[in-house]
Design an enzyme around this catalytic site. Structure first.
Site, PDB file in Angstrom:
ATOM      1  N   HIS A  37       4.037   1.363   2.321  1.00  0.00           N
ATOM      2  CA  HIS A  37       5.233   0.685   1.792  1.00  0.00           C
ATOM      3  C   HIS A  37       5.877   1.522   0.684  1.00  0.00           C
ATOM      4  O   HIS A  37       7.101   1.669   0.626  1.00  0.00           O
ATOM      5  CB  HIS A  37       4.864  -0.669   1.185  1.00  0.00           C
ATOM      6  CG  HIS A  37       4.253  -1.663   2.120  1.00  0.00           C
ATOM      7  ND1 HIS A  37       2.947  -2.075   2.023  1.00  0.00           N
ATOM      8  CD2 HIS A  37       4.790  -2.337   3.180  1.00  0.00           C
ATOM      9  CE1 HIS A  37       2.695  -2.979   2.965  1.00  0.00           C
ATOM     10  NE2 HIS A  37       3.786  -3.151   3.686  1.00  0.00           N
ATOM     11  N   HIS A  64       0.869  -1.192   0.000  1.00  0.00           N
ATOM     12  CA  HIS A  64       0.000   0.000   0.000  1.00  0.00           C
ATOM     13  C   HIS A  64       0.899   1.233   0.000  1.00  0.00           C
ATOM     14  O   HIS A  64       2.146   1.100  -0.022  1.00  0.00           O
ATOM     15  CB  HIS A  64      -0.952  -0.028   1.201  1.00  0.00           C
ATOM     16  CG  HIS A  64      -0.256  -0.285   2.510  1.00  0.00           C
ATOM     17  ND1 HIS A  64       0.642   0.609   3.061  1.00  0.00           N
ATOM     18  CD2 HIS A  64      -0.298  -1.334   3.357  1.00  0.00           C
ATOM     19  CE1 HIS A  64       1.095   0.126   4.201  1.00  0.00           C
ATOM     20  NE2 HIS A  64       0.557  -1.064   4.397  1.00  0.00           N
ATOM     21  N   MET A  92      -2.393   3.142   7.250  1.00  0.00           N
ATOM     22  CA  MET A  92      -2.464   2.114   6.211  1.00  0.00           C
ATOM     23  C   MET A  92      -1.827   0.833   6.728  1.00  0.00           C
ATOM     24  O   MET A  92      -0.809   0.864   7.413  1.00  0.00           O
ATOM     25  CB  MET A  92      -1.759   2.582   4.956  1.00  0.00           C
ATOM     26  CG  MET A  92      -2.534   3.674   4.272  1.00  0.00           C
ATOM     27  SD  MET A  92      -1.916   3.960   2.627  1.00  0.00           S
ATOM     28  CE  MET A  92      -3.062   5.254   2.157  1.00  0.00           C
ATOM     29  N   SER A  93      -2.457  -0.292   6.397  1.00  0.00           N
ATOM     30  CA  SER A  93      -1.955  -1.598   6.814  1.00  0.00           C
ATOM     31  C   SER A  93      -2.507  -2.645   5.859  1.00  0.00           C
ATOM     32  O   SER A  93      -3.657  -2.538   5.426  1.00  0.00           O
ATOM     33  CB  SER A  93      -2.430  -1.893   8.240  1.00  0.00           C
ATOM     34  OG  SER A  93      -2.297  -3.274   8.519  1.00  0.00           O
TER      35      SER A  93
HETATM   36  P1  AMP Z   1       4.799  -5.029   6.583  1.00  0.00           P
HETATM   37  O1  AMP Z   1       4.645  -5.428   5.161  1.00  0.00           O
HETATM   38  O2  AMP Z   1       3.515  -4.754   7.283  1.00  0.00           O
HETATM   39  O3  AMP Z   1       5.747  -5.925   7.342  1.00  0.00           O
HETATM   40  O4  AMP Z   1       5.528  -3.605   6.554  1.00  0.00           O
HETATM   41  C1  AMP Z   1       6.738  -3.412   5.881  1.00  0.00           C
HETATM   42  C2  AMP Z   1       7.295  -2.066   6.268  1.00  0.00           C
HETATM   43  O5  AMP Z   1       6.372  -1.040   5.912  1.00  0.00           O
HETATM   44  C3  AMP Z   1       7.529  -1.936   7.775  1.00  0.00           C
HETATM   45  O6  AMP Z   1       8.729  -1.210   7.999  1.00  0.00           O
HETATM   46  C4  AMP Z   1       6.329  -1.159   8.226  1.00  0.00           C
HETATM   47  O7  AMP Z   1       6.557  -0.406   9.412  1.00  0.00           O
HETATM   48  C5  AMP Z   1       6.106  -0.232   7.036  1.00  0.00           C
HETATM   49  N1  AMP Z   1       4.731   0.258   7.021  1.00  0.00           N
HETATM   50  C6  AMP Z   1       3.597  -0.479   7.096  1.00  0.00           C
HETATM   51  N2  AMP Z   1       2.515   0.339   7.093  1.00  0.00           N
HETATM   52  C7  AMP Z   1       2.979   1.602   7.033  1.00  0.00           C
HETATM   53  C8  AMP Z   1       2.362   2.896   7.012  1.00  0.00           C
HETATM   54  N3  AMP Z   1       1.037   3.040   7.062  1.00  0.00           N
HETATM   55  N4  AMP Z   1       3.153   3.985   6.926  1.00  0.00           N
HETATM   56  C9  AMP Z   1       4.510   3.848   6.896  1.00  0.00           C
HETATM   57  N5  AMP Z   1       5.139   2.668   6.911  1.00  0.00           N
HETATM   58  C10 AMP Z   1       4.396   1.552   6.976  1.00  0.00           C
END
Ligand code: AMP
Length: 277
Positions: A34, A31, A181-182
């Protein structure tokens, strides 16, 4: 854009890379949060590597490893658009072969918050990130403030183990109503999606109270808790006002604090945070 599906392929591409290497580790289902990390890596480095790996060892037995959203084709199109140079997509079998038995454990900062709600989570995170760092050998690695405790754990690991790279933490990217965002937001049905805005509302309330001069951390926790409790779909796991570096709970706001929370909206567990200066 080159795709490396094995460790050997990734290492071969790394050998051919000149200049600084910016690295963005992800679990995919990308999203704008990332992509902001990829953009920053692109702006600051000669070569940009992103990884997509849903790391089984950071999920608890009752957690969502199996159902974690995946869409590799879409992810690759998004990374290509952001001009990533290399995408590393290893298999779990190669990352964790039979008889794998070496782990990285960061102490203390992992005792609280996510660490206490999700036993073993940060052992899985630190181990996979250490492995990825050894394979990719980045100059700079980019993480999101969204996962504030994770960012502290990675920074501590890199410092304590003398890793030869810079850890950079970038701001949280939010939806228009403030929801961070997640990848997991896709689990929310329309009512839950509306209810999920309560996390940001509670953090904003904390920030407002702080700005008005409130110094009593417990008062802020109580106000946040009472606001979230008014949302029938929300169930609090924790509401924390902690020292922004050590994550020890504060009684008085006499230093930079991290307001953070974990809340279940229906079956979906969401986390968010804000630094209170
Ligand atoms: P993930 O795929 O959830 O493991 O996240 C991968 C990276 O993206 C990690 O460093 C997260 O902290 C970062 N990340 C996830 N969501 C967000 C967001 N809404 N804003 C900034 N960074 C994010």
């Amino acid at each position: 854009m080159q795709i490396a599906k094995t460790i050997a392929e990734m290492k071969a591409l790394r050998m051919k890379s000149f200049g600084s290497v910016g690295f963005v580790p992800t679990m995919g289902y990308l999203h704008d949060g990332h992509l902001a990390l990829v953009k920053q890596a692109r702006a600051e480095n000669s070569v940009v590597v992103a990884s997509i790996f849903v790391n089984p060892t950071q999920f608890g037995p009752a957690e969502d490893f199996r159902t974690y959203p995946r869409d590799t084709e879409r992810d690759l199109a998004m990374l290509e658009k952001e001009r990533a140079d290399i995408v590393f997509m290893p298999s779990a079998e190669e990352m964790y072969p039979e008889r794998f038995s070496s782990w990285v454990e960061v102490e203390k900062v992992t005792d609280r918050l996510e660490g206490s709600c999700r036993p073993g989570h940060f052992k899985g995170v630190a181990t996979i990130v250490a492995k990825l760092f050894n394979i990719v050998e980045p100059t700079r690695a980019y993480f999101g403030q969204k996962d504030a405790q994770q960012a502290l754990v990675i920074k501590k690991m890199a410092t304590d183990l003398n890793m030869n790279l810079e850890v950079i933490v970038a701001p949280t990217v939010r939806e228009s109503d403030g929801l961070a965002m997640s990848s997991r937001n896709v689990y929310l049905n329309p009512q839950e999606r509306q209810a999920a805005a309560v996390l940001f509302k509670a953090l904003t309330l904390a920030q407002n109270l702080r700005e008005k001069g409130e110094k009593n951390a417990e008062r802020i926790r109580q106000e946040m808790t009472s606001l979230i409790s008014k949302e029938p779909l929300a169930k609090i796991e924790y509401v924390s006002i902690a020292d922004a570096q050590t994550l020890e709970e504060l009684s008085e706001l006499d230093r930079p604090a991290l307001a953070s929370l974990a809340v279940k909206i229906g079956k979906t567990r969401l986390i968010d945070n804000m630094v209170l200066e």
